[in-house]
Design an enzyme around this catalytic site. Structure first.
Site, PDB file in Angstrom:
ATOM      1  N   LYS A 100       0.853  -1.199   0.000  1.00 12.33           N
ATOM      2  CA  LYS A 100       0.000   0.000   0.000  1.00 12.33           C
ATOM      3  C   LYS A 100       0.879   1.235   0.000  1.00 12.33           C
ATOM      4  O   LYS A 100       1.794   1.363   0.819  1.00 12.33           O
ATOM      5  CB  LYS A 100      -0.882  -0.036   1.253  1.00 12.33           C
ATOM      6  CG  LYS A 100      -2.265   0.553   1.092  1.00 12.33           C
ATOM      7  CD  LYS A 100      -3.087   0.268   2.356  1.00 12.33           C
ATOM      8  CE  LYS A 100      -4.434   0.948   2.269  1.00 12.33           C
ATOM      9  NZ  LYS A 100      -5.215   0.761   3.520  1.00 12.33           N
TER      10      LYS A 100
HETATM   11  O1  G3P Z   1      -7.978   1.787   5.357  1.00 13.33           O
HETATM   12  C1  G3P Z   1      -8.261   3.030   5.052  1.00 13.33           C
HETATM   13  C2  G3P Z   1      -9.643   3.525   5.326  1.00 13.33           C
HETATM   14  O2  G3P Z   1     -10.524   2.550   5.150  1.00 13.33           O
HETATM   15  C3  G3P Z   1      -9.774   4.404   6.538  1.00 13.33           C
HETATM   16  O3  G3P Z   1     -11.088   4.615   6.902  1.00 13.33           O
HETATM   17  O4  G3P Z   1     -12.767   5.191   8.550  1.00 13.33           O
HETATM   18  O5  G3P Z   1     -10.419   5.943   8.893  1.00 13.33           O
HETATM   19  O6  G3P Z   1     -11.822   6.988   7.140  1.00 13.33           O
HETATM   20  P1  G3P Z   1     -11.551   5.755   7.943  1.00 13.33           P
END
Ligand code: G3P
Length: 246
Positions: free
Chosen positions: A83
């Site tokens: 990633k």
């Molecule tokens: O993995 C990255 C992403 O899914 C993060 O999500 O909920 O922190 O915006 P969030």
């Protein structure tokens, strides 16, 4: 649309993986940090458990550092997808790593132009953050839809991985927007599976089953033709020893 789970907590991965629905797992530095686990150990344990595509994110900010880290984490398991952030250094690292046959997931994507650049740099996956776009009052799922449309029109093979999923409706909308994958947090999976009519229906079935002719709630279902010696379960699902009629 495939499902990945968005977590580095092994118990969450194990529980949802047991449903038979996962094709991979995504992690990020915040999720790994909050798991309290060693990065390499937790990625290898997740890869062993799920297989599929396991995203592990680099933390270097320069291309050289990202390439070095990317080669290292890719060596942890054949299932690892490296990633990389959507920055000039991230695209450069993506070009190099993908030319070496290493799968890549370009993360922190918030626009169609960014997604087009990532595809040209050879990304296997692009991760638009739907929830974070919603957080600033724009339409995160519309971003997912436009990226997919642009990729289809351009005959681009990079897979659209809808990320930053906040609720079950995001999952529905991502599927209808044509996302190839949605990476879903544990909590949202537990919300997705529930429906009041499913539970009500199951309760009614089991109640009727327990009332069937000649049967009493205590009588094990084994009476209905399975081998009484092996024992069975009551209509409430409790195990019964030795299949003896009560
Ligand atoms: O993995 C990255 C992403 O899914 C993060 O999500 O909920 O922190 O915006 P969030």
């Amino acid at each position: 649309m495939q499902f990945f789970i968005d977590t580095a907590i092994i118990d969450e991965v194990r529980e949802i993986n047991a449903w038979g629905v996962l094709s991979g797992v995504t992690t990020n530095p915040s999720l790994v940090a909050s798991s309290g686990r060693d990065f390499r150990e937790v990625i290898q344990e997740i890869a062993q458990l799920v297989g599929g595509a396991i995203s592990a994110e680099v933390t270097a900010l320069d291309a050289e550092g990202m390439i070095k880290e990317g080669r290292e984490v890719a060596g942890w398991s054949d299932h690892v997808v490296v990633k990389l952030p959507l920055t000039p250094a991230g695209l450069q690292a993506c070009k190099t790593l993908s030319s070496e046959g290493i799968k890549t997931n370009i993360t922190l994507c918030f626009s169609v132009p960014q997604a087009l650049l990532a595809a040209r740099a050879g990304a296997t996956y692009i991760s638009p953050f739907a929830g974070r776009v919603d957080d600033i009052g724009w339409d995160g799922i519309e971003l997912v839809r436009q990226i997919k449309e642009a990729y289809v029109l351009g005959d681009i093979q990079t897979k659209v991985l809808a990320a930053s999923i906040r609720h079950p409706q995001h999952v529905v909308q991502a599927a209808l927007a044509g996302a190839d994958v949605a990476t879903v947090p544990y909590k949202v999976f537990t919300q997705m599976i529930k429906h009041p009519l499913t539970q009500a229906g199951l309760d009614a079935f089991l109640k009727d089953w327990a009332k069937r002719a000649g049967a009493s709630p205590e009588t094990p279902s084994s009476e209905a033709g399975t081998n009484p010696q092996q024992g069975g379960v009551t209509a409430q699902g409790e195990p019964v020893q030795g299949g003896q009629k009560q």
